[in-house]
Design a protein around this motif. Sequence first.
Motif, PDB file in Angstrom:
ATOM      1  N   UNK A  94      23.409  52.297 -16.553  1.00  0.00           N
ATOM      2  CA  UNK A  94      23.793  53.910 -16.080  1.00  0.00           C
ATOM      3  C   UNK A  94      22.645  54.098 -14.991  1.00  0.00           C
ATOM      4  N   UNK A 116      22.504  54.501  -7.220  1.00  0.00           N
ATOM      5  CA  UNK A 116      23.516  54.315  -6.051  1.00  0.00           C
ATOM      6  C   UNK A 116      24.193  55.539  -5.650  1.00  0.00           C
ATOM      7  N   UNK A 117      24.550  56.333  -6.726  1.00  0.00           N
ATOM      8  CA  UNK A 117      25.340  57.439  -6.466  1.00  0.00           C
ATOM      9  C   UNK A 117      24.520  58.710  -5.737  1.00  0.00           C
ATOM     10  N   UNK A 142      31.580  62.828 -13.837  1.00  0.00           N
ATOM     11  CA  UNK A 142      30.628  62.599 -12.815  1.00  0.00           C
ATOM     12  C   UNK A 142      29.831  61.474 -13.466  1.00  0.00           C
ATOM     13  N   UNK A 143      29.314  61.666 -14.528  1.00  0.00           N
ATOM     14  CA  UNK A 143      28.348  60.488 -15.452  1.00  0.00           C
ATOM     15  C   UNK A 143      29.298  59.349 -15.525  1.00  0.00           C
ATOM     16  N   UNK A 181      30.750  67.632 -15.507  1.00  0.00           N
ATOM     17  CA  UNK A 181      29.754  66.750 -15.528  1.00  0.00           C
ATOM     18  C   UNK A 181      29.974  65.545 -16.392  1.00  0.00           C
ATOM     19  N   UNK A 230      21.423  52.293 -12.619  1.00  0.00           N
ATOM     20  CA  UNK A 230      21.582  51.648 -11.401  1.00  0.00           C
ATOM     21  C   UNK A 230      22.696  52.223 -10.892  1.00  0.00           C
ATOM     22  N   UNK A 231      23.848  52.816 -11.544  1.00  0.00           N
ATOM     23  CA  UNK A 231      24.856  53.683 -11.107  1.00  0.00           C
ATOM     24  C   UNK A 231      24.257  54.965 -10.595  1.00  0.00           C
ATOM     25  N   UNK A 232      23.523  55.576 -11.303  1.00  0.00           N
ATOM     26  CA  UNK A 232      22.665  56.943 -10.909  1.00  0.00           C
ATOM     27  C   UNK A 232      22.136  56.609  -9.500  1.00  0.00           C
ATOM     28  N   UNK A 248      29.827  52.601 -11.959  1.00  0.00           N
ATOM     29  CA  UNK A 248      29.548  52.104 -10.749  1.00  0.00           C
ATOM     30  C   UNK A 248      28.411  51.162 -11.207  1.00  0.00           C
ATOM     31  N   UNK A 249      27.535  51.340 -11.994  1.00  0.00           N
ATOM     32  CA  UNK A 249      26.259  50.870 -12.661  1.00  0.00           C
ATOM     33  C   UNK A 249      26.796  49.588 -13.200  1.00  0.00           C
ATOM     34  N   UNK A 293      29.589  57.461 -12.465  1.00  0.00           N
ATOM     35  CA  UNK A 293      28.474  56.864 -12.329  1.00  0.00           C
ATOM     36  C   UNK A 293      28.105  55.789 -13.188  1.00  0.00           C
ATOM     37  N   UNK A 294      28.275  55.712 -14.366  1.00  0.00           N
ATOM     38  CA  UNK A 294      28.051  54.734 -15.330  1.00  0.00           C
ATOM     39  C   UNK A 294      28.933  53.458 -14.929  1.00  0.00           C
ATOM     40  N   UNK A 352      24.625  63.221  -9.929  1.00  0.00           N
ATOM     41  CA  UNK A 352      25.003  62.063 -10.589  1.00  0.00           C
ATOM     42  C   UNK A 352      23.881  61.521 -11.418  1.00  0.00           C
ATOM     43  N   UNK A 353      22.747  61.122 -11.109  1.00  0.00           N
ATOM     44  CA  UNK A 353      21.469  60.717 -11.820  1.00  0.00           C
ATOM     45  C   UNK A 353      21.484  61.330 -12.956  1.00  0.00           C
ATOM     46  N   UNK A 354      21.279  62.591 -12.902  1.00  0.00           N
ATOM     47  CA  UNK A 354      20.749  63.321 -13.836  1.00  0.00           C
ATOM     48  C   UNK A 354      22.169  63.510 -14.936  1.00  0.00           C
ATOM     49  N   UNK A 355      23.277  63.251 -14.471  1.00  0.00           N
ATOM     50  CA  UNK A 355      24.429  63.691 -15.343  1.00  0.00           C
ATOM     51  C   UNK A 355      24.495  62.340 -16.305  1.00  0.00           C
ATOM     52  N   UNK A 356      24.172  61.201 -15.479  1.00  0.00           N
ATOM     53  CA  UNK A 356      24.591  59.860 -16.198  1.00  0.00           C
ATOM     54  C   UNK A 356      23.177  59.489 -17.207  1.00  0.00           C
ATOM     55  N   UNK A 405      28.019  50.137 -21.039  1.00  0.00           N
ATOM     56  CA  UNK A 405      27.879  51.551 -20.526  1.00  0.00           C
ATOM     57  C   UNK A 405      29.151  52.142 -20.733  1.00  0.00           C
TER      58      UNK A 405
END
Lengths: 205, 205
Positions: free
Chosen positions: A172, A178-179, B167-168, B164, A174-176, B174-175, B171-172, A188-192, B192
Amino acid sequence: MTTINSEQKLTKKGKETRSRIVAAAAGLMFERGVAGTSVEDVQKEAKVSSSQLYHYFKEKRELVQAVILFQTEQVLGAQEPLLSHLDSMEALQTWRDAIIQLQVDREYQGGCPIGSLASELADMEPAARTALAAGFLQWEQAISQGLRAMHARGEMRADADPDRLALALLTALQGGLLMTQVRKDICALEAVLDAMLEHIRSYLV
Amino acid sequence: MTTINSEQKLTKKGKETRSRIVAAAAGLMFERGVAGTSVEDVQKEAKVSSSQLYHYFKEKRELVQAVILFQTEQVLGAQEPLLSHLDSMEALQTWRDAIIQLQVDREYQGGCPIGSLASELADMEPAARTALAAGFLQWEQAISQGLRAMHARGEMRADADPDRLALALLTALQGGLLMTQVRKDICALEAVLDAMLEHIRSYLV
């Protein structure tokens, strides 16, 4: 593991020169990608001659391997002492806050130094892929160690799988990262990360 | 939006040639990265002359923009009709399974065609970054539409934030796609996505 062996045989001065080359290469590759960084660029940036550089790294591939090890140390080191003690929700929250603050301070540039190398190299360079997977595994295990401790102390339900939660959390993240780099905002990082921490919290007894 | 305008003015044959160039460029850039793909490589792959290529794309940058739009269409299109109807846990689960199956079929190669471009270009090409962020937003909104429908029908708690969560989830994902590519296994993506779906499920009434 030629690189590690040859590193061990070096004099103090030799180690310093080698370190300077690796740090210069890591910086350039982080900014421009591996494909966008030539050995000549590294040579100029590190202020060494081409024969000096060749003395330490016979080809770009070897330099890339050294950069992967260097970035793994940097990225994991920068998260210490938090990363080695993620054994409470408070610790996980503090770690989350620190990662987010770092992205804000960096103005959302760069993403994850390991993740960026991974995206570029995973399918093209088998040796690089192996080294990157090892770097991620080290990171995952550090997270896992904390979650396992919570589980072992009976703070997590018996049916929780700390190793799988750790892998999901790193993934998660890593995705955050990148986003964040693409969106140039922290949402996006906060949400994930918040979703994952809430998910972990749902296993607390 | 030069590219779109000029596309509109093309004859049927012109559109076909342009599409062939973009598809060839997309394929090469997916395999080797943008930096690893020269305009000459694209020309050979698409079997067009350099003046033909120049007729459609004055510089590599324009070609990259077209590739981003192409990959966004491809990636989102490949998830249809599932992606437009993620308005139940069953639908989300089917979508998860399809994404995982695709990675298995691909032998864990390639990661996300949009994510890979994003990692390479986000900090180097402002126009590419904008196009990539728009692609991700379109994807996010498709997910969000489904979750919003569940929320509006009262199937989710009032305090849930479908946007949200969407978005999460993206994002997940993508990771997970990046980690699949590095690890050459499906564990991280499964971990994930399962964590995120369980998190979404925790909001059901």
